[in-house]
Scaffold this active site. Structure first.
Site, mmCIF file in Angstrom:
data_model
loop_
_atom_site.group_PDB
_atom_site.id
_atom_site.type_symbol
_atom_site.label_atom_id
_atom_site.label_comp_id
_atom_site.label_asym_id
_atom_site.label_seq_id
_atom_site.Cartn_x
_atom_site.Cartn_y
_atom_site.Cartn_z
ATOM 1 C CG HIS A 569 -1.822 1.189 1.292
ATOM 2 N ND1 HIS A 569 -2.354 1.634 2.475
ATOM 3 C CD2 HIS A 569 -2.247 2.066 0.359
ATOM 4 C CE1 HIS A 569 -3.076 2.719 2.256
ATOM 5 N NE2 HIS A 569 -3.020 2.999 0.974
ATOM 6 C CG HIS A 574 0.270 6.239 -0.561
ATOM 7 N ND1 HIS A 574 -0.443 7.379 -0.259
ATOM 8 C CD2 HIS A 574 -0.590 5.206 -0.400
ATOM 9 C CE1 HIS A 574 -1.675 7.064 0.071
ATOM 10 N NE2 HIS A 574 -1.800 5.744 -0.010
ATOM 11 C CG HIS A 761 -4.447 3.871 -3.592
ATOM 12 N ND1 HIS A 761 -5.630 4.529 -3.325
ATOM 13 C CD2 HIS A 761 -3.683 3.993 -2.478
ATOM 14 C CE1 HIS A 761 -5.574 5.045 -2.107
ATOM 15 N NE2 HIS A 761 -4.400 4.738 -1.571
ATOM 16 C CG ASN A 765 -6.975 3.238 0.968
ATOM 17 O OD1 ASN A 765 -6.158 3.449 1.866
ATOM 18 N ND2 ASN A 765 -8.112 3.922 0.872
ATOM 19 C CB ILE A 910 -7.773 8.565 1.089
ATOM 20 C CG1 ILE A 910 -8.038 8.602 2.603
ATOM 21 C CG2 ILE A 910 -8.068 7.189 0.541
ATOM 22 C CD1 ILE A 910 -7.964 9.953 3.224
#
Length: 910
Positions: A569, A574, A761, A765, A910
């Site tokens: 993740h 990110h 993602h 997530n 997020i």
């Protein structure tokens, strides 16, 4: 020429009211003004793409004024409509400033605009510009209700002005404002759209003009003469000079290492190593330029939440996103304050006593004994206000994982199903060698072979031999041995942290489901030949082995949770995306077609990553507090980046092949054959991947018909080179980086980036709370090792295995803190933009063919969503359909706001 002037002269002033989103009168315009030559981009045609009717989405102005001066000069008036988004909520200082701006605008401190032509003035050899114009009616509209307000400006230009390619904006007010879009009408071409979505700083902060380009895309070599210097100067300003501390109002993109995760000034235990560099390779993050700490010149001083941390001004969350996070912060206060107070006053409440204590978090909230309530209210009056006004907020929403079957998490089939359709479906691999073998140095970590032997699993293979099961692709593995083992001594030395290196073997049943057949728990050998360094557990046959098996599964889930959060993740979506985003803003002009393609997939990522450095991945932050590795968390992430991360294997097909979950097969719809046919993440992911791939190939082909155009694009080559050499500097020498020499290379690169930012993602997530909010199903932290005969704890385990199991899970405070955080991380905000959606879906580019192609892509995304719904209703797909089985919707593209366990936003938001 004379007849043309006569026609213009006979066209008297035609007025129509200013109507936001009004349709343009193209017919009238063609009568009034000379037609301009079509752009080369407008000449392209896209075969097989159906044209769509365009719905105007920005304010339009239709008033025109024509003035004839003699026989040579023709001047005419054009108007611009600027849509400004106002804040819903202003503090007292902002309200006063708004009133002052309204009155100062009245006396001449205005917003000043200039139009810039695509052509050069032959007399001055500089870009042609209109006369300056001011934004009108700011004072008159100071009390207009509504989130968006449309202002106008009038420009006088002559018939030789050409086509407007840019507009400059100078804000002479006292405070910034958010400019959403500009539409200019009155020219012979279609209305000219300028998509800004940008904060305009006042001249006291940024004295220079802001420039916005029209939505027509241009490769660098195609840049019209009048826009060249603006294209270069805009990029130069965005790059900055690499010095000084950044202000929150700046709009500068630059790189730095992760040197701000620790705070050595608070003490040695808060110091953290720098991530990025030869010692600990890592991607780069956005530079803030803060001064170093007092005790370590290599560590950057921290800005602690809620003080905002720098990101370029336009990367900051908009109000809709901020509201969602504010609600999450309130939940965090309520959900964490009371458990913390309870624990501080009543130490015996640290642990869950029984499973109904966990259930009560969802049913009744935290029930306090009367004496405890009195103590809390007496000591902290604020608690009584929480009790009175926010009773609902003291309860957690019931996670989806227990909504259909409260006890599903206890079953082995559900444990295995989540490896294919859970929060972290990207670690399961086909077993290719038995027994599994470690790649760690045997001199340090002991024999590389697993302790799992044929006799452990032979009874679970439906009559097959191990070799036969391997050859027929029936054995699979979750291998968290090598990623954890180097850190176990440090992890287990921490208070309340216990972990193993784990290996879990699965067998693929005839029904297409997996079943766990062995779990190995490994510790670093205390002495050479230590027999207790590796323990093997198999499916239970009686009560004691059942509880030991449950504890072993919990340790596997805890390891899975750590690798999911720290590697798959955080790191792979990110952190690894951030350099490509920074490089895009530094090297690709806003008018570059590839920047236009990437733009929706970069939204909010720098801001959420900055917040993560403040409160999630920092020393002592939420991740260290909530996951078993503790202070080793980010070093584990960096270790994976150093030893395993490869960009060329980040696309979905390459990743599936690397893990042995698929083989290439041209006869299959996506060119792959899945070895577990009902693999929901892969099945649905390939639908999204295929839609992205088709869209990107179409787009790339429109601008890059041959390799020479790709190789000659200076901005494109600089973007990729900088993302690799600077943004991923520690990996830049690797020979696996894809080339960027052909349209196929570019399409492949972009498809991977769009996949990582959107679907990958989303899959990792938005299931965090629905699937991980019930702590026993997926404990992020384990506090006890599995007892063995002869251990001091073994008798306690035998006497009360239920209580021992709960004491191995996170405490009450740890659990509620973790649940609160993943509740926020799993929430869609109201302003989310999902795959196949763009807020400027008809005006994001002036290339009509690409607008049509994008709508074709959006239609393909909707078809994928319909197919996913059909799959979730198919009883033959037992990993997503059945009694108590959750449907797999994490890759269903659309979602309403909130926690829905579905929805694929365009970006890592997020």
């Amino acid at each position: 020429m004379g007849s043309s002037i006569e026609r213009l002269g006979n066209s008297l002033i035609q007025k129509s009211p200013l109507l936001p989103y009004a349709r343009t009168l193209r017919g009238e315009q063609s009568k009034l003004f000379f037609p301009s030559a079509p752009s080369p981009l407008r000449q392209r045609r896209l075969d097989g793409v159906k044209r769509v009717v365009r719905a105007p989405v920005a304010a339009a102005v239709t008033e025109r004024v024509v003035k004839v001066v003699g026989e040579k000069a023709v001047t005419f008036k054009v108007r611009a409509a600027l849509t400004v988004r106002r804040k819903k909520e202003e503090d007292f200082k902002e309200k006063i400033a708004s009133q002052l701006d309204a009155f100062s605008d009245k006396i001449g401190r205005n917003v000043v605009l200039e139009l810039v032509s695509t052509e050069i003035d032959p007399r001055t050899q500089r870009p042609k510009k209109s006369k300056k114009a001011v934004l009108r009616d700011w004072f008159e509209k100071k009390k207009v209700k509504g989130e968006r307000v449309v202002y106008t400006a009038e420009f006088m230009v002559d018939s030789s002005f050409g086509t407007p390619g840019a507009i400059t904006v100078l804000n002479r007010h006292q405070q910034e404002f958010f400019l959403e879009s500009i539409v200019v009408e009155g020219f012979a071409c279609d209305p000219v759209h300028f998509s800004s979505y940008s904060w305009i700083q006042p001249t006291k902060i940024h004295p220079t003009k802001r420039v916005f380009f029209s939505n027509k895309p241009y490769l660098p070599s195609e840049t019209p003469p009048g826009l060249r210097e603006f294209r270069e100067s805009e990029l130069k300003e965005l790059r900055g000079d690499g010095t000084g501390e950044r202000k929150l109002t700046d709009k500068i993109y630059d790189y730095d290492t992760y040197n701000d995760l620790g705070n050595p000034d608070k003490g040695f235990e808060y110091a953290r190593p720098v991530l990025g560099g030869e010692e600990m390779p890592y991607p780069r993050r956005c530079r803030t330029g803060r001064p170093p700490t007092n005790t370590d010149m290599h560590a950057e001083s921290r800005v602690e939440y809620p003080t905002p941390i720098y990101v370029p001004r336009d990367e900051a969350f908009e109000e809709g996103k901020q509201e969602m996070l504010s609600e999450g912060a309130l939940k965090a206060l309520l959900h964490n304050l009371v458990p913390s107070l309870v624990a501080s006053i009543s130490p015996e409440s640290h642990d869950f006593k029984a499973f109904h204590d966990i259930d009560n978090l969802f049913k009744e909230g935290l029930r306090l004994k009367k004496t405890l309530q009195d103590q809390l209210f007496h000591k902290i009056p604020f608690v009584s206000k929480i009790e009175e006004s926010s009773e609902a907020l003291l309860r957690f929403d019931t996670p989806a994982i227990i909504s259909k079957d409260k006890f599903a998490w206890l079953r082995d089939d559900e444990f295995a199903r989540q490896a294919l359709a859970g929060i972290n479906p990207v670690n399961v691999e086909r077993l290719q060698v038995f027994p599994p073998v470690s790649k760690l140095d045997p001199a340090m970590y002991g024999p590389p072979e697993s302790a799992i032997k044929e006799e452990h699993i032979i009874g679970h293979l439906n009559g097959m031999s191990v070799q036969q099961a391997l050859e027929e692709n029936k054995l699979f593995i979750l291998d968290f041995h090598d990623v954890y083992l180097p850190f176990l001594d440090r992890i287990n030395a921490q208070d309340g942290r216990k972990a193993y290196g784990t290996r879990t073997l699965f067998f693929l049943s005839p029904l297409g489901t997996l079943k766990p057949i062995a779990i190995e728990l490994s510790l670093p050998p205390a002495t050479p030949g230590c027999s207790r360094a590796k323990r093997v557990f198999t499916p239970p046959t009686e009560a004691t082995s059942n509880w030991l098996w449950q504890l072993a599964k919990a340790h596997v889930c805890s390891n899975d949770a750590g690798v999911h959060q720290l590697v798959n993740h955080w790191l792979r979506t990110h952190a690894c995306m951030e350099p490509f985003i920074i490089a895009a803003h530094r090297q690709l002009s806003a008018m570059h077609p590839i920047f236009k393609l990437l733009k929706p997939h970069m939204r909010y990522t720098l801001e959420i990553n900055a917040l993560a450095r403040q409160i999630l991945i920092s020393g002592g932050g939420v991740i260290e507090s909530g996951f078993t590795p503790g202070s080793c968390c980010m070093e584990m992430s960096a270790s994976f980046y150093k030893n395993h991360w490869r960009f060329d294997q980040e696309g979905l097909p390459a990743d599936l092949i690397r893990r042995g979950m698929a083989i290439e097969d041209p006869s299959q719809p996506h060119g792959l054959k899945l070895l577990v046919e009902d693999y929901p993440y892969a099945n649905d992911g390939l639908l999204i991947w295929s839609a992205l791939q088709t869209w990107v190939r179409t787009y790339v082909q429109a601008y890059y018909p041959n390799p020479h155009v790709v190789q000659a694009d200076t901005e494109l080559q600089a973007w990729y080179a900088e993302a690799v050499r600077v943004g991923h500097a520690d990996k830049s020498g690797a020979d696996w980086w894809p080339r960027l020499g052909s349209p196929a290379d570019l399409a492949s690169l972009l498809t991977t980036l769009l996949w990582l930012a959107s679907a990958q993602h989303a899959a990792l997530n938005f299931g965090q709370y629905p699937l991980g909010g019930y702590i026993p199903n997926r404990p992020p932290l384990m506090r006890r090792l599995v007892p063995a005969e002869g251990d001091p704890e073994y008798d306690n385990f035998l006497a009360d295995p239920h209580r021992f199991f709960l004491s191995a899970l996170p405490s009450l405070t740890q659990a509620t803190t973790f649940m609160t955080v993943i509740d926020t991380l799993s929430t869609h905000s109201a302003d989310e933009e999902y795959l196949g959606e763009r807020r400027d879906s008809y005006t994001w580019t002036g290339d009509a063919e690409m607008v049509d192609a994008w709508h074709a892509f959006a239609a393909e995304v909707r078809r994928a969503e319909e197919e996913i719904a059909r799959r979730n209703a198919d009883p033959a797909r037992r990993n997503r359909c059945g009694a108590g089985v959750l449907p797999y919707e994490l890759l269903a593209p659309s979602s309403p706001p909130g926690i829905t366990c579905r929805g694929v936003p365009n970006s890592v938001s997020i």
